[in-house]
Design a protein around this motif. Structure first.
Motif, PDB file in Angstrom:
ATOM      1  N   MET A   1      42.944  44.970  35.033  1.00  0.00           N
ATOM      2  CA  MET A   1      43.430  43.867  35.722  1.00  0.00           C
ATOM      3  C   MET A   1      44.847  43.132  35.253  1.00  0.00           C
ATOM      4  SD  MET A   1      41.225  43.083  38.069  1.00  0.00           S
ATOM      5  CE  MET A   1      39.603  43.627  38.528  1.00  0.00           C
ATOM      6  N   THR A   2      45.195  42.334  35.869  1.00  0.00           N
ATOM      7  CA  THR A   2      46.558  41.868  35.644  1.00  0.00           C
ATOM      8  C   THR A   2      46.480  40.528  34.514  1.00  0.00           C
ATOM      9  OG1 THR A   2      46.620  39.915  37.233  1.00  0.00           O
ATOM     10  CG2 THR A   2      47.351  41.965  37.909  1.00  0.00           C
ATOM     11  N   PRO A   3      47.490  40.082  33.744  1.00  0.00           N
ATOM     12  CA  PRO A   3      47.488  39.066  32.851  1.00  0.00           C
ATOM     13  C   PRO A   3      47.153  37.867  33.570  1.00  0.00           C
ATOM     14  CG  PRO A   3      49.342  40.470  32.405  1.00  0.00           C
ATOM     15  CD  PRO A   3      48.789  40.952  33.688  1.00  0.00           C
ATOM     16  N   ALA A   4      47.438  37.511  34.708  1.00  0.00           N
ATOM     17  CA  ALA A   4      47.170  36.357  35.508  1.00  0.00           C
ATOM     18  C   ALA A   4      45.751  36.256  35.738  1.00  0.00           C
ATOM     19  CB  ALA A   4      48.078  35.920  36.713  1.00  0.00           C
ATOM     20  N   PHE A   5      45.327  37.291  36.158  1.00  0.00           N
ATOM     21  CA  PHE A   5      43.725  37.437  36.681  1.00  0.00           C
ATOM     22  C   PHE A   5      43.082  37.031  35.249  1.00  0.00           C
ATOM     23  CE2 PHE A   5      39.701  39.373  37.004  1.00  0.00           C
ATOM     24  CZ  PHE A   5      39.262  39.096  38.087  1.00  0.00           C
ATOM     25  N   GLU A   6      43.506  37.593  34.251  1.00  0.00           N
ATOM     26  CA  GLU A   6      42.394  37.653  32.898  1.00  0.00           C
ATOM     27  C   GLU A   6      42.478  36.088  32.494  1.00  0.00           C
ATOM     28  OE1 GLU A   6      43.786  40.649  30.342  1.00  0.00           O
ATOM     29  OE2 GLU A   6      43.028  42.112  31.404  1.00  0.00           O
ATOM     30  N   ARG A   7      43.657  35.495  32.789  1.00  0.00           N
ATOM     31  CA  ARG A   7      43.881  34.113  31.958  1.00  0.00           C
ATOM     32  C   ARG A   7      42.976  33.342  33.237  1.00  0.00           C
ATOM     33  NH1 ARG A   7      43.939  29.605  29.764  1.00  0.00           N
ATOM     34  NH2 ARG A   7      45.354  28.052  30.465  1.00  0.00           N
ATOM     35  N   LEU A   8      42.720  33.419  34.430  1.00  0.00           N
ATOM     36  CA  LEU A   8      42.081  32.779  35.466  1.00  0.00           C
ATOM     37  C   LEU A   8      40.607  32.978  35.025  1.00  0.00           C
ATOM     38  CD1 LEU A   8      41.449  31.068  37.910  1.00  0.00           C
ATOM     39  CD2 LEU A   8      41.550  33.109  39.224  1.00  0.00           C
ATOM     40  N   GLN A   9      40.089  34.247  34.612  1.00  0.00           N
ATOM     41  CA  GLN A   9      38.841  34.491  34.164  1.00  0.00           C
ATOM     42  C   GLN A   9      38.558  33.966  33.030  1.00  0.00           C
ATOM     43  OE1 GLN A   9      38.234  38.915  33.699  1.00  0.00           O
ATOM     44  NE2 GLN A   9      36.189  38.605  33.684  1.00  0.00           N
ATOM     45  N   GLN A  10      39.357  33.953  32.022  1.00  0.00           N
ATOM     46  CA  GLN A  10      38.870  33.118  30.654  1.00  0.00           C
ATOM     47  C   GLN A  10      38.821  31.570  30.960  1.00  0.00           C
ATOM     48  OE1 GLN A  10      38.349  34.398  27.467  1.00  0.00           O
ATOM     49  NE2 GLN A  10      38.191  36.192  28.729  1.00  0.00           N
ATOM     50  N   VAL A  11      39.490  30.977  31.793  1.00  0.00           N
ATOM     51  CA  VAL A  11      39.265  29.577  32.132  1.00  0.00           C
ATOM     52  C   VAL A  11      37.965  29.506  32.795  1.00  0.00           C
ATOM     53  CG1 VAL A  11      40.470  27.831  33.568  1.00  0.00           C
ATOM     54  CG2 VAL A  11      42.020  29.069  32.071  1.00  0.00           C
ATOM     55  N   LEU A  12      37.816  30.242  33.575  1.00  0.00           N
ATOM     56  CA  LEU A  12      36.409  30.014  34.532  1.00  0.00           C
ATOM     57  C   LEU A  12      35.392  30.159  33.545  1.00  0.00           C
ATOM     58  CD1 LEU A  12      37.225  31.785  37.808  1.00  0.00           C
ATOM     59  CD2 LEU A  12      36.865  29.530  37.520  1.00  0.00           C
ATOM     60  N   LYS A  13      35.323  31.104  32.417  1.00  0.00           N
ATOM     61  CA  LYS A  13      34.476  31.487  31.746  1.00  0.00           C
ATOM     62  C   LYS A  13      33.990  30.463  30.657  1.00  0.00           C
ATOM     63  CE  LYS A  13      33.629  34.650  27.879  1.00  0.00           C
ATOM     64  NZ  LYS A  13      33.972  35.446  26.780  1.00  0.00           N
ATOM     65  N   GLY A  14      35.063  29.374  30.511  1.00  0.00           N
ATOM     66  CA  GLY A  14      34.510  28.324  29.624  1.00  0.00           C
ATOM     67  C   GLY A  14      33.837  27.150  30.484  1.00  0.00           C
ATOM     68  N   LEU A  15      33.922  27.477  31.616  1.00  0.00           N
ATOM     69  CA  LEU A  15      33.055  26.317  32.317  1.00  0.00           C
ATOM     70  C   LEU A  15      31.200  26.591  32.184  1.00  0.00           C
ATOM     71  CD1 LEU A  15      34.630  26.565  35.898  1.00  0.00           C
ATOM     72  CD2 LEU A  15      34.899  24.769  34.115  1.00  0.00           C
ATOM     73  N   PRO A  16      30.577  25.655  32.264  1.00  0.00           N
ATOM     74  CA  PRO A  16      29.201  25.797  31.946  1.00  0.00           C
ATOM     75  C   PRO A  16      28.552  26.838  32.987  1.00  0.00           C
ATOM     76  CG  PRO A  16      29.797  23.421  32.138  1.00  0.00           C
ATOM     77  CD  PRO A  16      31.008  24.033  32.644  1.00  0.00           C
ATOM     78  N   SER A  17      27.660  27.667  32.401  1.00  0.00           N
ATOM     79  CA  SER A  17      26.839  28.554  33.218  1.00  0.00           C
ATOM     80  C   SER A  17      27.655  29.564  33.716  1.00  0.00           C
ATOM     81  CB  SER A  17      26.166  27.838  34.362  1.00  0.00           C
ATOM     82  OG  SER A  17      25.123  26.700  33.796  1.00  0.00           O
ATOM     83  N   LEU A  18      28.994  29.635  33.239  1.00  0.00           N
ATOM     84  CA  LEU A  18      29.694  30.893  33.698  1.00  0.00           C
ATOM     85  C   LEU A  18      30.042  32.067  32.621  1.00  0.00           C
ATOM     86  CD1 LEU A  18      32.217  29.702  36.190  1.00  0.00           C
ATOM     87  CD2 LEU A  18      30.087  31.025  36.905  1.00  0.00           C
ATOM     88  N   GLY A  19      29.436  32.816  32.711  1.00  0.00           N
ATOM     89  CA  GLY A  19      29.700  33.946  31.746  1.00  0.00           C
ATOM     90  C   GLY A  19      30.808  35.104  32.070  1.00  0.00           C
ATOM     91  N   PHE A  20      31.168  36.031  31.227  1.00  0.00           N
ATOM     92  CA  PHE A  20      31.981  37.082  31.750  1.00  0.00           C
ATOM     93  C   PHE A  20      32.064  37.381  33.138  1.00  0.00           C
ATOM     94  CE2 PHE A  20      33.957  41.217  32.006  1.00  0.00           C
ATOM     95  CZ  PHE A  20      35.223  40.736  31.415  1.00  0.00           C
ATOM     96  N   ARG A  21      30.887  38.065  33.640  1.00  0.00           N
ATOM     97  CA  ARG A  21      30.850  38.833  34.686  1.00  0.00           C
ATOM     98  C   ARG A  21      30.586  37.748  35.857  1.00  0.00           C
ATOM     99  NH1 ARG A  21      32.065  43.265  35.980  1.00  0.00           N
ATOM    100  NH2 ARG A  21      30.285  43.553  37.487  1.00  0.00           N
ATOM    101  N   SER A  22      30.227  36.447  35.767  1.00  0.00           N
ATOM    102  CA  SER A  22      30.219  35.514  36.729  1.00  0.00           C
ATOM    103  C   SER A  22      31.759  34.924  36.779  1.00  0.00           C
ATOM    104  CB  SER A  22      29.509  34.302  36.300  1.00  0.00           C
ATOM    105  OG  SER A  22      28.048  34.863  36.430  1.00  0.00           O
ATOM    106  N   ALA A  23      32.320  34.790  35.787  1.00  0.00           N
ATOM    107  CA  ALA A  23      33.703  34.142  35.800  1.00  0.00           C
ATOM    108  C   ALA A  23      34.529  35.311  36.576  1.00  0.00           C
ATOM    109  CB  ALA A  23      34.324  34.149  34.364  1.00  0.00           C
ATOM    110  N   GLU A  24      34.362  36.723  36.341  1.00  0.00           N
ATOM    111  CA  GLU A  24      35.105  37.776  36.942  1.00  0.00           C
ATOM    112  C   GLU A  24      34.717  37.757  38.505  1.00  0.00           C
ATOM    113  OE1 GLU A  24      35.890  42.052  35.805  1.00  0.00           O
ATOM    114  OE2 GLU A  24      33.821  41.919  36.432  1.00  0.00           O
ATOM    115  N   ARG A  25      33.485  37.434  38.837  1.00  0.00           N
ATOM    116  CA  ARG A  25      33.115  37.502  40.088  1.00  0.00           C
ATOM    117  C   ARG A  25      33.831  36.329  41.198  1.00  0.00           C
ATOM    118  NH1 ARG A  25      27.789  38.121  38.190  1.00  0.00           N
ATOM    119  NH2 ARG A  25      27.318  40.112  38.006  1.00  0.00           N
ATOM    120  N   VAL A  26      33.655  35.273  40.377  1.00  0.00           N
ATOM    121  CA  VAL A  26      34.158  34.116  41.093  1.00  0.00           C
ATOM    122  C   VAL A  26      35.699  34.170  40.977  1.00  0.00           C
ATOM    123  CG1 VAL A  26      34.911  31.385  40.789  1.00  0.00           C
ATOM    124  CG2 VAL A  26      32.755  32.316  40.242  1.00  0.00           C
ATOM    125  N   ALA A  27      36.558  34.816  40.199  1.00  0.00           N
ATOM    126  CA  ALA A  27      38.086  34.945  40.352  1.00  0.00           C
ATOM    127  C   ALA A  27      38.132  35.944  41.298  1.00  0.00           C
ATOM    128  CB  ALA A  27      38.651  35.501  39.046  1.00  0.00           C
TER     129      ALA A  27
END
Length: 91
Positions: A1-27
């Motif tokens: 994946m791209t650096p921008a996508f990974e950054r978005l995924q990391q920010v989403l992962k910091g939200l409650p109830s979102l793990g790595f896979r859920s954050a990836e799906r949302v992104a």
């Protein structure tokens, strides 16, 4: 994946109830499936960040001062309701 996508995924992962896979799906959903909704989401987040705060009296969400509960004239100001535990959903 791209650096921008990974950054978005990391920010989403910091939200409650979102793990790595859920954050990836949302992104992926936002960037691929619902790209037309991104501007609306950005605007809603910016507006909420600017306007929504906690009520200075009770801590409930409000826009500009006291919340709707604290400004309700039909409330019984002489009655106190004590709640044993409220989960901090905003932590």
């Amino acid at each position: 994946m791209t650096p921008a996508f990974e950054r978005l995924q990391q920010v989403l992962k910091g939200l409650p109830s979102l793990g790595f896979r859920s954050a990836e799906r949302v992104a992926l959903h936002l960037l691929v499936e619902q790209r037309d909704k991104l501007a609306e989401l950005q605007q809603a987040l910016a507006e909420a960040a600017e306007r929504v705060d906690r009520c200075p009296r009770c801590g409930h969400l409000s826009e500009g001062g006291l919340c709707a509960i604290c400004t309700d004239s039909s409330r019984q100001a002489d009655t106190l309701c004590i709640v044993e535990h409220v989960p901090d959903l905003l932590a």
